[in-house]
Motif scaffolding. Structure first.
Motif, PDB file in Angstrom:
ATOM      1  N   ILE A   1      14.136  17.345  27.410  1.00  0.00           N
ATOM      2  CA  ILE A   1      14.203  16.349  26.384  1.00  0.00           C
ATOM      3  C   ILE A   1      13.416  14.917  26.802  1.00  0.00           C
ATOM      4  O   ILE A   1      13.662  14.643  28.119  1.00  0.00           O
ATOM      5  N   GLU A   2      12.525  14.677  25.974  1.00  0.00           N
ATOM      6  CA  GLU A   2      11.885  13.386  26.255  1.00  0.00           C
ATOM      7  C   GLU A   2      12.441  12.208  25.011  1.00  0.00           C
ATOM      8  O   GLU A   2      12.683  12.475  24.028  1.00  0.00           O
TER       9      GLU A   2
ATOM     10  N   GLY B   1       1.439   9.655  22.232  1.00  0.00           N
ATOM     11  CA  GLY B   1       1.393  11.011  22.834  1.00  0.00           C
ATOM     12  C   GLY B   1       1.000  12.035  21.901  1.00  0.00           C
ATOM     13  O   GLY B   1       0.913  11.511  20.763  1.00  0.00           O
ATOM     14  N   ASP B   2       1.064  13.386  22.465  1.00  0.00           N
ATOM     15  CA  ASP B   2       1.024  14.441  21.643  1.00  0.00           C
ATOM     16  C   ASP B   2       2.432  15.047  21.107  1.00  0.00           C
ATOM     17  O   ASP B   2       3.398  14.613  21.574  1.00  0.00           O
ATOM     18  N   GLY B   3       2.185  15.870  20.051  1.00  0.00           N
ATOM     19  CA  GLY B   3       3.447  16.614  19.792  1.00  0.00           C
ATOM     20  C   GLY B   3       3.986  16.142  18.382  1.00  0.00           C
ATOM     21  O   GLY B   3       3.271  15.346  17.796  1.00  0.00           O
ATOM     22  N   LEU B   4       5.281  16.547  18.097  1.00  0.00           N
ATOM     23  CA  LEU B   4       5.762  16.518  16.723  1.00  0.00           C
ATOM     24  C   LEU B   4       6.070  14.917  16.520  1.00  0.00           C
ATOM     25  O   LEU B   4       5.913  14.329  15.468  1.00  0.00           O
ATOM     26  N   ALA B   5       6.506  14.021  17.751  1.00  0.00           N
ATOM     27  CA  ALA B   5       6.921  12.742  17.412  1.00  0.00           C
ATOM     28  C   ALA B   5       5.812  11.683  17.078  1.00  0.00           C
ATOM     29  O   ALA B   5       5.967  11.177  16.423  1.00  0.00           O
TER      30      ALA B   5
ATOM     31  N   ASP C   1       8.700  20.490  19.331  1.00  0.00           N
ATOM     32  CA  ASP C   1       9.421  21.147  18.226  1.00  0.00           C
ATOM     33  C   ASP C   1      10.260  20.513  17.421  1.00  0.00           C
ATOM     34  O   ASP C   1      10.175  21.075  16.154  1.00  0.00           O
ATOM     35  N   LEU C   2      11.108  19.530  17.969  1.00  0.00           N
ATOM     36  CA  LEU C   2      12.151  19.158  17.216  1.00  0.00           C
ATOM     37  C   LEU C   2      12.272  17.519  17.678  1.00  0.00           C
ATOM     38  O   LEU C   2      12.181  17.324  18.894  1.00  0.00           O
ATOM     39  N   VAL C   3      12.244  16.654  16.617  1.00  0.00           N
ATOM     40  CA  VAL C   3      12.796  15.118  16.964  1.00  0.00           C
ATOM     41  C   VAL C   3      13.938  14.851  16.317  1.00  0.00           C
ATOM     42  O   VAL C   3      14.333  15.267  15.369  1.00  0.00           O
ATOM     43  N   TYR C   4      14.888  14.281  17.438  1.00  0.00           N
ATOM     44  CA  TYR C   4      16.175  14.145  16.955  1.00  0.00           C
ATOM     45  C   TYR C   4      16.308  12.470  17.085  1.00  0.00           C
ATOM     46  O   TYR C   4      15.593  11.656  17.537  1.00  0.00           O
ATOM     47  N   GLY C   5      17.191  12.036  16.058  1.00  0.00           N
ATOM     48  CA  GLY C   5      17.481  10.543  15.847  1.00  0.00           C
ATOM     49  C   GLY C   5      18.439  10.154  15.062  1.00  0.00           C
ATOM     50  O   GLY C   5      19.229  10.940  14.799  1.00  0.00           O
TER      51      GLY C   5
ATOM     52  N   THR D   1       8.920  20.803  12.616  1.00  0.00           N
ATOM     53  CA  THR D   1       7.565  20.752  12.457  1.00  0.00           C
ATOM     54  C   THR D   1       7.330  20.857  10.920  1.00  0.00           C
ATOM     55  O   THR D   1       6.018  20.721  10.654  1.00  0.00           O
ATOM     56  N   GLU D   2       8.032  21.474  10.081  1.00  0.00           N
ATOM     57  CA  GLU D   2       7.852  21.534   8.647  1.00  0.00           C
ATOM     58  C   GLU D   2       8.244  20.330   7.893  1.00  0.00           C
ATOM     59  O   GLU D   2       8.213  20.419   6.651  1.00  0.00           O
ATOM     60  N   GLY D   3       8.559  19.307   8.573  1.00  0.00           N
ATOM     61  CA  GLY D   3       9.302  18.076   8.155  1.00  0.00           C
ATOM     62  C   GLY D   3      10.625  18.416   7.220  1.00  0.00           C
ATOM     63  O   GLY D   3      10.763  17.578   6.425  1.00  0.00           O
TER      64      GLY D   3
END
Length: 210
Positions: free
Chosen positions: A78-79, A88-92, A123-127, A145-147
């Motif tokens: 986890i980041e 950065g790169d990725g979903l975030a 892959d997933l962003v948590y918040g 990733t599909e919103g």
């Protein structure tokens, strides 16, 4: 981000979503754990010293899986997000792209209630779900990733991560104690003890109403 300057920077970044509300203390603590790992030296050594020991582990296999991790976030891959994440790169990066999201029906509205806090391997962003009338600290949701938004079990981000990633009760217990030893109290020690989300307005329900 245990230093004062780093904490202030994270607070300022989160204010886009929080306004004049306080940033969840848990978010600051998780960011501090990540910063201690990245900074190395005595801070990282302290994280590793808190790793569960054989004396507190009923499952040797679960303990073995944690030996190479410096902290529970490292173990999960986890980041913790913050001011650096837009670079950065990725979903975030896509979740934080206001201009692009404004073109997607309803997504900008939903993301306006979503304080992004953590990312799992692009892959997933948590918040934290900040819809008006929700409990405080805010419920935890994630976006894929599909919103698509999903509501997660747990009263805190830490509990939600345990519910989503811990493979069995032994891992829940070991990681729950590890988080606790690092200053983030976790009361649950089995998967069954992780409660349902306290969310009042599920983001999927809100999307259907928009």
């Amino acid at each position: 981000m245990g230093d004062v300057a780093g904490t202030q920077e994270l607070r300022a970044w989160a204010a886009k979503w929080l306004g004049d509300r306080e940033i969840p203390e848990e978010f600051l603590q998780l960011a501090a754990i990540q910063e201690a790992r990245l900074s190395g030296g005595p801070a990282r050594a302290a994280l590793e010293a808190a790793r569960p020991s054989e004396a507190g582990a009923e499952d040797a296999e679960a303990l073995e899986d944690m030996r190479d991790a410096s902290d529970p976030l490292d173990h999960f891959g986890i980041e913790i997000l913050g001011p650096h994440s837009v670079r950065g790169d990725g979903l975030a990066r896509h979740v934080l792209d206001d201009e692009a999201n404004a073109a997607v029906p309803h997504l900008a509205t939903l993301l306006g209630h979503f304080l992004p806090a953590a990312e799992k391997e692009q892959d997933l962003v948590y918040g934290y779900w900040l819809y008006p009338g929700e409990v405080w600290p805010p419920p935890i949701v994630c976006i894929d990733t599909e919103g698509m938004f999903f509501t997660l079990r747990g009263r805190t981000l830490t509990e939600a991560l345990l519910a989503y990633f811990a493979e069995d009760d032994s891992e829940v217990a070991l990681l729950g104690q590890w988080f606790t030893d690092l200053g983030i109290p976790v009361e649950v020690r089995t998967d069954a003890e992780i409660p349902d989300s306290p969310v009042r307005m599920d983001p999927q329900v809100l999307e259907r109403q928009l």
